[in-house]
Scaffold this motif. Sequence first.
Motif, PDB file in Angstrom:
ATOM      1  N   VAL A  81      23.310 -24.197  14.267  1.00 59.45           N
ATOM      2  CA  VAL A  81      23.459 -24.973  15.490  1.00 59.45           C
ATOM      3  C   VAL A  81      23.592 -23.933  16.596  1.00 59.45           C
ATOM      4  O   VAL A  81      24.490 -23.098  16.564  1.00 59.45           O
ATOM      5  CB  VAL A  81      24.704 -25.891  15.447  1.00 59.45           C
ATOM      6  CG1 VAL A  81      24.836 -26.656  16.757  1.00 59.45           C
ATOM      7  CG2 VAL A  81      24.650 -26.836  14.262  1.00 59.45           C
ATOM      8  N   ASN A  82      22.651 -23.945  17.541  1.00 61.40           N
ATOM      9  CA  ASN A  82      22.635 -22.969  18.623  1.00 61.40           C
ATOM     10  C   ASN A  82      23.218 -23.590  19.890  1.00 61.40           C
ATOM     11  O   ASN A  82      22.792 -24.668  20.302  1.00 61.40           O
ATOM     12  CB  ASN A  82      21.202 -22.502  18.887  1.00 61.40           C
ATOM     13  CG  ASN A  82      21.160 -21.424  19.946  1.00 61.40           C
ATOM     14  OD1 ASN A  82      21.663 -20.335  19.751  1.00 61.40           O
ATOM     15  ND2 ASN A  82      20.569 -21.740  21.084  1.00 61.40           N
ATOM     16  N   LEU A  83      24.187 -22.910  20.476  1.00 64.20           N
ATOM     17  CA  LEU A  83      24.758 -23.336  21.752  1.00 64.20           C
ATOM     18  C   LEU A  83      24.428 -22.286  22.792  1.00 64.20           C
ATOM     19  O   LEU A  83      24.644 -21.091  22.570  1.00 64.20           O
ATOM     20  CB  LEU A  83      26.273 -23.519  21.644  1.00 64.20           C
ATOM     21  CG  LEU A  83      26.766 -24.543  20.621  1.00 64.20           C
ATOM     22  CD1 LEU A  83      28.292 -24.572  20.600  1.00 64.20           C
ATOM     23  CD2 LEU A  83      26.203 -25.919  20.915  1.00 64.20           C
ATOM     24  N   GLN A  84      23.917 -22.732  23.918  1.00 65.69           N
ATOM     25  CA  GLN A  84      23.450 -21.867  24.993  1.00 65.69           C
ATOM     26  C   GLN A  84      24.396 -21.990  26.184  1.00 65.69           C
ATOM     27  O   GLN A  84      24.684 -23.103  26.621  1.00 65.69           O
ATOM     28  CB  GLN A  84      22.046 -22.327  25.386  1.00 65.69           C
ATOM     29  CG  GLN A  84      21.308 -21.430  26.299  1.00 65.69           C
ATOM     30  CD  GLN A  84      20.779 -20.201  25.577  1.00 65.69           C
ATOM     31  OE1 GLN A  84      20.444 -20.242  24.414  1.00 65.69           O
ATOM     32  NE2 GLN A  84      20.753 -19.102  26.295  1.00 65.69           N
ATOM     33  N   PHE A  85      24.854 -20.863  26.704  1.00 68.37           N
ATOM     34  CA  PHE A  85      25.778 -20.855  27.836  1.00 68.37           C
ATOM     35  C   PHE A  85      25.278 -19.934  28.936  1.00 68.37           C
ATOM     36  O   PHE A  85      24.667 -18.902  28.666  1.00 68.37           O
ATOM     37  CB  PHE A  85      27.175 -20.365  27.404  1.00 68.37           C
ATOM     38  CG  PHE A  85      27.860 -21.283  26.448  1.00 68.37           C
ATOM     39  CD1 PHE A  85      28.634 -22.330  26.907  1.00 68.37           C
ATOM     40  CD2 PHE A  85      27.717 -21.109  25.074  1.00 68.37           C
ATOM     41  CE1 PHE A  85      29.248 -23.194  26.023  1.00 68.37           C
ATOM     42  CE2 PHE A  85      28.334 -21.966  24.187  1.00 68.37           C
ATOM     43  CZ  PHE A  85      29.103 -23.007  24.660  1.00 68.37           C
ATOM     44  N   ASP A  86      25.587 -20.293  30.182  1.00 64.30           N
ATOM     45  CA  ASP A  86      25.380 -19.408  31.316  1.00 64.30           C
ATOM     46  C   ASP A  86      26.665 -18.625  31.589  1.00 64.30           C
ATOM     47  O   ASP A  86      26.620 -17.531  32.127  1.00 64.30           O
ATOM     48  CB  ASP A  86      24.995 -20.202  32.569  1.00 64.30           C
ATOM     49  CG  ASP A  86      23.622 -20.839  32.434  1.00 64.30           C
ATOM     50  OD1 ASP A  86      22.743 -20.237  31.790  1.00 64.30           O
ATOM     51  OD2 ASP A  86      23.425 -21.946  32.964  1.00 64.30           O
ATOM     52  N   ASN A  87      27.807 -19.190  31.209  1.00 62.31           N
ATOM     53  CA  ASN A  87      29.114 -18.609  31.469  1.00 62.31           C
ATOM     54  C   ASN A  87      29.609 -17.869  30.216  1.00 62.31           C
ATOM     55  O   ASN A  87      29.861 -18.493  29.183  1.00 62.31           O
ATOM     56  CB  ASN A  87      30.082 -19.733  31.864  1.00 62.31           C
ATOM     57  CG  ASN A  87      31.454 -19.224  32.192  1.00 62.31           C
ATOM     58  OD1 ASN A  87      32.144 -18.692  31.326  1.00 62.31           O
ATOM     59  ND2 ASN A  87      31.865 -19.407  33.431  1.00 62.31           N
ATOM     60  N   VAL A  88      29.726 -16.547  30.313  1.00 61.58           N
ATOM     61  CA  VAL A  88      30.131 -15.722  29.174  1.00 61.58           C
ATOM     62  C   VAL A  88      31.533 -16.081  28.692  1.00 61.58           C
ATOM     63  O   VAL A  88      31.783 -16.148  27.484  1.00 61.58           O
ATOM     64  CB  VAL A  88      30.055 -14.217  29.531  1.00 61.58           C
ATOM     65  CG1 VAL A  88      30.660 -13.361  28.424  1.00 61.58           C
ATOM     66  CG2 VAL A  88      28.620 -13.805  29.790  1.00 61.58           C
ATOM     67  N   GLU A  89      32.453 -16.335  29.616  1.00 56.94           N
ATOM     68  CA  GLU A  89      33.825 -16.654  29.220  1.00 56.94           C
ATOM     69  C   GLU A  89      33.870 -17.942  28.398  1.00 56.94           C
ATOM     70  O   GLU A  89      34.596 -18.031  27.414  1.00 56.94           O
ATOM     71  CB  GLU A  89      34.745 -16.762  30.445  1.00 56.94           C
ATOM     72  CG  GLU A  89      35.001 -15.446  31.156  1.00 56.94           C
ATOM     73  CD  GLU A  89      33.842 -14.976  32.048  1.00 56.94           C
ATOM     74  OE1 GLU A  89      32.991 -15.811  32.439  1.00 56.94           O
ATOM     75  OE2 GLU A  89      33.781 -13.765  32.321  1.00 56.94           O
TER      76      GLU A  89
END
Length: 136
Positions: A81-89
Amino acid sequence: MQSNTYLNFNGDCQAAFKFYEQCLGGKIIAMMSYGESPMAEQAPPEQRDRIMHVHLTVGDMVLMGADFPPEFFEKPQGFNVNLQFDNVEEGERIFNALAGNGTVKMPFQETFWATRWGMLVDKFGTPWMINCNPPA
């Protein structure tokens, strides 16, 4: 068209989805056991407390699952399951939460394609990849 991940479990679906709801900040919008279903009388007594279907939303993402009958359950393999984020924190927070009592396969770190990326298998056996895009 929309694609949604449907996870199968061997008796711990309810605990897993309550964990995902808390870790991901989502909301379980439906959860039904075999015993609560219109087919309750057809379910073996030992199956009635197991989850027939659960639906979790996290923003626009949908994650679904069930406790499969033991004869149909297969340990998850060959996917993440891949989760993509723009926010590293936020990506790091979720990586660490999902990794609790699980197994980190690749640490959450900088790569040539991502600001941060990591792989883990959570305590319920679900494989995850967390990816944070570099700033545009």
